[in-house]
Design a protein around this motif. Structure first.
Motif, PDB file in Angstrom:
ATOM      1  N   VAL A 179     -10.245  -5.764  -6.847  1.00  0.00           N
ATOM      2  CA  VAL A 179     -10.550  -6.654  -7.961  1.00  0.00           C
ATOM      3  C   VAL A 179      -9.305  -7.496  -8.249  1.00  0.00           C
ATOM      4  CG1 VAL A 179      -9.808  -4.941  -9.677  1.00  0.00           C
ATOM      5  CG2 VAL A 179     -11.421  -6.722 -10.343  1.00  0.00           C
ATOM      6  N   PRO A 180      -9.473  -8.739  -8.671  1.00  0.00           N
ATOM      7  CA  PRO A 180      -8.306  -9.538  -9.083  1.00  0.00           C
ATOM      8  C   PRO A 180      -7.596  -8.856 -10.250  1.00  0.00           C
ATOM      9  CG  PRO A 180     -10.216 -10.950  -8.759  1.00  0.00           C
ATOM     10  CD  PRO A 180     -10.719  -9.539  -8.690  1.00  0.00           C
ATOM     11  N   VAL A 181      -6.292  -8.683 -10.147  1.00  0.00           N
ATOM     12  CA  VAL A 181      -5.564  -7.929 -11.177  1.00  0.00           C
ATOM     13  C   VAL A 181      -5.655  -8.584 -12.544  1.00  0.00           C
ATOM     14  CG1 VAL A 181      -3.954  -6.814  -9.606  1.00  0.00           C
ATOM     15  CG2 VAL A 181      -3.420  -9.092 -10.505  1.00  0.00           C
ATOM     16  N   THR A 182      -5.820  -9.881 -12.591  1.00  0.00           N
ATOM     17  CA  THR A 182      -5.897 -10.563 -13.888  1.00  0.00           C
ATOM     18  C   THR A 182      -7.215 -10.274 -14.601  1.00  0.00           C
ATOM     19  OG1 THR A 182      -6.716 -12.527 -12.753  1.00  0.00           O
ATOM     20  CG2 THR A 182      -4.348 -12.422 -13.216  1.00  0.00           C
ATOM     21  N   ASP A 183      -8.264  -9.904 -13.855  1.00  0.00           N
ATOM     22  CA  ASP A 183      -9.595  -9.706 -14.440  1.00  0.00           C
ATOM     23  C   ASP A 183      -9.910  -8.252 -14.749  1.00  0.00           C
ATOM     24  OD1 ASP A 183      -9.864 -12.417 -13.997  1.00  0.00           O
ATOM     25  OD2 ASP A 183     -11.036 -12.174 -12.158  1.00  0.00           O
ATOM     26  N   LEU A 184      -9.019  -7.338 -14.384  1.00  0.00           N
ATOM     27  CA  LEU A 184      -9.308  -5.910 -14.527  1.00  0.00           C
ATOM     28  C   LEU A 184      -9.171  -5.468 -15.983  1.00  0.00           C
ATOM     29  CD1 LEU A 184      -9.952  -3.252 -13.076  1.00  0.00           C
ATOM     30  CD2 LEU A 184      -7.489  -2.909 -12.812  1.00  0.00           C
ATOM     31  N   LYS A 185     -10.286  -4.999 -16.551  1.00  0.00           N
ATOM     32  CA  LYS A 185     -10.270  -4.483 -17.914  1.00  0.00           C
ATOM     33  C   LYS A 185      -9.883  -3.015 -17.887  1.00  0.00           C
ATOM     34  CE  LYS A 185     -13.655  -7.727 -19.805  1.00  0.00           C
ATOM     35  NZ  LYS A 185     -14.960  -7.886 -20.508  1.00  0.00           N
ATOM     36  N   THR A 230      -6.179  -3.059  -5.270  1.00  0.00           N
ATOM     37  CA  THR A 230      -5.767  -3.842  -4.106  1.00  0.00           C
ATOM     38  C   THR A 230      -6.448  -5.207  -4.139  1.00  0.00           C
ATOM     39  OG1 THR A 230      -5.756  -3.940  -1.683  1.00  0.00           O
ATOM     40  CG2 THR A 230      -7.613  -2.817  -2.700  1.00  0.00           C
ATOM     41  N   ASP A 231      -5.736  -6.223  -3.632  1.00  0.00           N
ATOM     42  CA  ASP A 231      -6.326  -7.559  -3.575  1.00  0.00           C
ATOM     43  C   ASP A 231      -6.884  -7.860  -2.182  1.00  0.00           C
ATOM     44  OD1 ASP A 231      -4.026  -7.755  -2.149  1.00  0.00           O
ATOM     45  OD2 ASP A 231      -3.170  -9.445  -3.257  1.00  0.00           O
ATOM     46  N   ASP A 232      -6.877  -6.838  -1.311  1.00  0.00           N
ATOM     47  CA  ASP A 232      -7.370  -7.010   0.056  1.00  0.00           C
ATOM     48  C   ASP A 232      -8.468  -5.985   0.319  1.00  0.00           C
ATOM     49  OD1 ASP A 232      -7.798  -7.260   2.781  1.00  0.00           O
ATOM     50  OD2 ASP A 232      -5.678  -7.616   3.237  1.00  0.00           O
TER      51      ASP A 232
END
Length: 495
Positions: free
Chosen positions: A8-14, A157-159
């Motif tokens: 998941v994109p780290v900026t969007d993780l709640k 992870t972003d991958d």
């Protein structure tokens, strides 16, 4: 604790808390740069204020950072970038976890640093967190529980290509952590609770509902019929009957030769007639940590459903002074038929192990590893960092050494040359149970080697690694990580 991984994109993780690593001199990861950009450069501006240096385990908690979905961001110090490793990552999280517990955070997410081997990072992260959250309070009447205990960690992870391997790392790391926790709990119990009978009950409890685990407990009358004179000579000084606990994990193919783990289960060791000094004698409840590690490793095998056959054998007894106890100079006959002159009753671990090793022959094992808090001499030789390793097979020794390196539960091999055997010479029996002060760890292994000639065998002396003393007194759970890694490698579950 529960562990999982997520793409998941780290900026969007709640999440209540998002951890991102920063090295000294503010050298940061890709995840940090992404978060910094989303926050309009806030994170870099904070670093420039000089309140955070990036030392290993250092933390700085930020709240409600604009542009980022996480309720908190924790900057985690990772030390110098050139010195960074999976072990460093685990150490950083171990040091940081108490601060996270104080913040009453029930779950957290962890951004993995830039590294090709995310598997190793996750394994060590779990080990570090588990070391920090472990508490043994079973024997306390009042327990102060956190308002919101830390229960879950997610590795981000972003991958997507890495996700499957990270999920495997979570499963492996969690099973090893759970096995080590069982070993620690058994080790930390006092001797008046954790008796040989209690250990036998725990074996049956472990097997409950598990079709792949069969437990057999031999009583003293069974051992008498088998001629286990050495093992039974140790228990004579105790009111607690000895037990030989046999746990057969059948995860591999029918007929496939098992790996045998033989763990010393001295639930309390006062030394017998050769009584120990009073100082720190309470720590002799840890003399069953070898047996506890067998329990923990089999628990990990069950959780991972490993495709391998394993036999765990735990000779369990107490060693106390009594009118019927072994006396220095007594001669006992082992199950193998060899006789032993007991020159020191405090060298009892090898007496219960030798009969257990002979018993293990009936399983026709592919390899046998015995695990024992056997000699104080091992602490003098290696300190508290590495367990001692001796073996009659070079390939097996190398296999164990590599497993220890991979699990960061290391061993160091000592020689097992025939030159040392003569130190066990006795005028009155086939051998003595001690070989003098010189090379005490090696001569103890030489003694055991006389009962292992029919199979490939290795001996782990964990006297220096099974527990720690002082203010942080407690069992460590070692070498459950090493043994589980060894078995996973053997059945090709891990690299």
């Amino acid at each position: 604790m529960k562990y999982n991984s997520k793409h998941v994109p780290v900026t969007d993780l709640k999440t209540p808390c998002l951890i991102v690593g920063v090295h000294e001199r503010h050298r940061a990861s890709t995840a940090f740069d992404t978060l910094d950009q989303a926050s309009g450069g806030l994170l870099r501006r904070i670093l420039r204020k000089g309140d955070f240096h990036g030392r290993t385990g250092e933390t700085l908690m930020l709240y409600q950072v604009e542009g980022i979905a996480a309720a908190r961001i924790v900057l985690l110090g990772l030390g110098r970038q050139k010195d960074f490793s999976a072990l460093t990552f685990g150490e950083a999280l171990r040091k940081a976890t108490p601060a996270l517990k104080q913040a009453n955070i029930g779950s957290l997410a962890i951004c993995l640093p830039d590294d090709e081997d995310g598997y190793a990072l996750v394994r060590e992260a779990i080990a570090g967190i588990e070391a920090a959250v472990y508490r043994f309070d079973e024997c306390k009447s009042e327990v102060e529980k956190p308002r919101k205990p830390l229960r879950q960690a997610t590795f981000v992870t972003d991958d997507r290509r890495h996700l499957k391997r990270l999920q495997k790392a979570c499963a492996h790391g969690q099973a090893i952590a759970n096995g080590a926790r069982l070993a620690r709990d058994l080790g930390n119990l006092p001797g008046n609770i954790c008796t040989p009978t209690y250990l036998a009950e725990q074996a049956h409890k472990l097997a409950r509902g598990q079709r792949k685990l069969k437990v057999t407990v031999l009583e003293e009358k069974d051992m008498e019929k088998l001629g286990m004179g050495a093992l039974l000579s140790v228990s004579r000084g105790s009111r607690q009957p000895a037990k030989l606990i046999v746990m057969e994990y059948r995860g591999g193919k029918r007929g496939s030769k098992p790996v045998a783990l033989v763990g010393k289960g001295l639930t309390f060791d006062a030394g017998g007639i050769s009584i120990k000094p009073a100082q720190a004698m309470d720590e002799m409840k840890y003399d069953m940590c070898g047996g506890a590690s067998v329990f923990g490793t089999l628990a990990a095998c069950l959780e991972l459903d490993l495709p391998i056959n394993v036999v765990g054998v735990v000779p369990a007894s107490e060693n106390l002074p009594d009118g019927n106890a072994n006396k220095p100079g007594d001669i006992v006959t082992t199950m193998s038929g060899q006789t032993v002159e007991v020159l020191n009753t405090d060298a009892e671990g090898r007496l219960i192990l030798c009969d257990a090793l002979t018993y293990t022959e009936r399983f026709e094992p592919a390899a046998v590893i015995d695990i024992a808090t056997l000699t104080g001499a091992c602490i003098i030789a290696l300190g508290h960092h590495a367990s001692g390793l001796m073996a009659n097979d070079d390939r097996l020794a190398e296999e164990i050494t590599r497993a220890g390196e991979a699990a960061n539960d290391r061993v160091w091999r000592l020689p097992l040359w025939d030159d040392y055997q003569k130190q066990l010479d006795s005028n009155f029996a086939d051998m003595a149970n001690i070989g003098g002060r010189a090379a005490g760890t090696i001569t103890a292994a030489c003694f055991l080697s006389r009962f292992t000639k029919s199979f490939k065998w290795a001996h782990l002396d964990i006297a220096g690694t099974a527990w720690v003393s002082g203010n942080d007194k407690g069992a460590t759970g070692r070498p459950v990580p090493l043994l589980t890694q060894f078995l996973m490698k053997r059945c090709k579950v891990t690299d």
